[in-house]
Design an enzyme around this catalytic site. Structure first.
Site, PDB file in Angstrom:
ATOM      1  N   TYR A   1       3.322   3.676  -1.847  1.00 25.50           N
ATOM      2  CA  TYR A   1       3.230   2.260  -2.540  1.00 25.50           C
ATOM      3  C   TYR A   1       4.546   1.802  -3.104  1.00 25.50           C
ATOM      4  CZ  TYR A   1      -1.265   4.577  -3.267  1.00 25.50           C
ATOM      5  OH  TYR A   1      -2.312   5.631  -3.025  1.00 25.50           O
TER       6      TYR A   1
ATOM      7  N   HIS B   1       6.602  11.323   3.277  1.00 26.90           N
ATOM      8  CA  HIS B   1       5.770  10.350   2.503  1.00 26.90           C
ATOM      9  C   HIS B   1       4.711  11.149   1.717  1.00 26.90           C
ATOM     10  CE1 HIS B   1       4.507   6.448   1.919  1.00 26.90           C
ATOM     11  NE2 HIS B   1       3.304   6.483   2.418  1.00 26.90           N
TER      12      HIS B   1
ATOM     13  N   HIS C   1       0.065  11.145  -0.626  1.00 28.09           N
ATOM     14  CA  HIS C   1      -0.135   9.889  -1.196  1.00 28.09           C
ATOM     15  C   HIS C   1      -0.250   9.701  -2.473  1.00 28.09           C
ATOM     16  CE1 HIS C   1      -0.054   5.582  -0.031  1.00 28.09           C
ATOM     17  NE2 HIS C   1       0.716   5.859   0.841  1.00 28.09           N
TER      18      HIS C   1
ATOM     19  N   ASP D   1       4.236   4.115   8.024  1.00 22.06           N
ATOM     20  CA  ASP D   1       3.699   4.779   7.051  1.00 22.06           C
ATOM     21  C   ASP D   1       2.383   5.401   7.243  1.00 22.06           C
ATOM     22  OD1 ASP D   1       6.001   4.015   5.978  1.00 22.06           O
ATOM     23  OD2 ASP D   1       5.197   3.346   3.823  1.00 22.06           O
ATOM     24  N   ASP D   2       2.182   6.441   6.735  1.00 22.23           N
ATOM     25  CA  ASP D   2       0.713   7.072   6.375  1.00 22.23           C
ATOM     26  C   ASP D   2       0.112   7.944   7.523  1.00 22.23           C
ATOM     27  OD1 ASP D   2       1.091   5.638   4.086  1.00 22.23           O
ATOM     28  OD2 ASP D   2      -0.588   4.335   4.296  1.00 22.23           O
TER      29      ASP D   2
ATOM     30  N   HIS E   1       2.345   0.196   9.113  1.00 19.19           N
ATOM     31  CA  HIS E   1       1.352   1.403   9.047  1.00 19.19           C
ATOM     32  C   HIS E   1       0.731   1.831  10.280  1.00 19.19           C
ATOM     33  CE1 HIS E   1       1.809  -0.406   5.142  1.00 19.19           C
ATOM     34  NE2 HIS E   1       1.679   0.998   4.557  1.00 19.19           N
TER      35      HIS E   1
HETATM   36 ZN   LIG Z   1       1.904   4.825   2.419  1.00 21.45          ZN
END
Ligand SMILES: [Zn+2]
Length: 362
Positions: A261, A218, A222, A167-168, A319
């Protein structure tokens, strides 16, 4: 405002994404009561001043393209905003699985506008018309059309089967390391990218896809979607989809979404369902971000305790924006492989869950 002709295989959701708008907006604009209320060949009003990734006009002077090694009709169709059926018909191809590099293919209509990248970005992963090689020789286009489950959540159970997710990112410092470890071990993963980072690092978006991995949405920056309005959530997703399309130079349908989250409420669920996107949560949390200096702890989170891969299998959360995630990844993959786990992408788990929940037809 512009008018487009609906192609076979189009859905309101795919049209909305392609034109940087939402299903809701299209329904309103065209007085549609239902998302199924569209028909190939009919016309549809779309907002005209948005980013567009495929030509709205079809049937103009035919253009041609030479098939490159590793390409499929699916990848070509996706790049030129057409369908496999359309290409097969236009070129009188009996078996779409049997096409050869070097063959000249009619595309029909003008090829899509080429998106220029900064020269420095071109170095390793150039944009089309030089095609992006897809390592498993399978385009995401037919893949995204297979029936799949609408979600992967904590309550799912996959015995001896896992999917790695990151993620991210993408992140210029850490994503390349993750990609090279995946490649080295011959496995693929799903990258849930933010639009902001996709826009900033388009060459990494291209590398992720070129190496056979899947991209998921995603959001743009965020937010906690359980505290975001439905309209803002859709904007977050569409903006991210557009950044990915711009990076790739063609429309790549991101139909897997991970809410930041893991924050979900009924509106988030309903919105994803309306958009035809699968919601991907996770079964096993590496908690990599919590332990910058304790790699053993990250291993323990994955292989020990009540929520380990042995208990539920399924989706593992990482991540690709921290050094420790890439640092432990090789050990994680090797241990999973030694213990006989099958490492797949979330795409396969979604198909498997769908098949499991669908009783065979009598
Ligand atoms: Zn995230």
């Amino acid at each position: 405002m512009a008018t487009i002709k609906i192609s076979s295989g189009d859905t309101l959701s795919s049209i909305a994404k392609r034109h940087g708008t939402t299903v809701e907006e299209l329904k309103k604009l065209n007085d549609l009561k239902d998302v199924d209320d569209i028909q190939a060949g009919k016309t549809l009003k779309v907002p005209g001043d948005r980013f567009e990734t495929t030509p709205a006009v079809q049937g103009e002077a035919s253009s041609t393209v030479e098939i490159q090694a590793g390409e499929t009709l699916g990848t070509i169709a996706q790049r030129y905003g057409t369908s496999v059926e359309e290409l097969a018909k236009l070129n009188k191809i009996q078996n779409p699985d049997r096409i050869f590099a070097g063959k000249i293919l009619k595309i029909g209509g003008a090829p899509h506008e080429k998106v220029e990248a900064a020269p420095s970005m071109e170095a390793n992963f150039p944009l089309p018309p030089k095609p992006i090689p897809v390592s498993d020789e399978k385009s995401t286009f037919p893949e995204s059309r297979k029936p799949k489950a609408s979600s992967l959540t904590y309550s799912d159970s996959f015995k001896k089967e896992v999917a790695l997710t990151f993620d991210d990112g993408p992140n210029p410092k850490y994503t390349p390391k993750v990609l090279s470890i995946l490649k080295e071990h011959g496995v693929n993963a799903t990258f849930f990218v933010t639009g902001k980072n996709a826009e900033a690092y388009p060459e990494l978006i291209r590398q992720i896809v070129a190496e056979g991995n899947t991209l998921g949405n995603h959001t743009w920056d965020h937010p906690d979607l359980s505290k975001t309005s439905k309209a803002d959530m859709l904007k977050e997703m569409t903006r991210t989809q557009n950044a990915v399309d711009k990076a790739l130079g063609y429309h790549y349908e991101m139909d897997q979404m991970r809410p930041p989250y893991g924050a979900v409420d009924s509106t988030v669920k309903e919105t994803l369902k309306n958009e035809g996107d699968s919601m991907i949560l996770w079964n096993v949390d590496s908690n990599d971000w919590r332990y910058p200096k304790d790699d053993q702890k990250i291993m323990d989170n994955i292989f020990g305790g009540e929520a380990s891969v042995y208990v539920r299998g399924g989706v593992i959360l990482f991540h690709d924006v921290h050094p420790q995630s890439g640092r432990v990844l090789g050990d994680v993959i090797e241990r999973l492989q030694e213990e006989g786990f099958k490492i797949e992408k979330t795409d396969q788990l979604l198909e498997e869950k769908f098949a499991r929940n669908t009783p065979p037809k009598a």
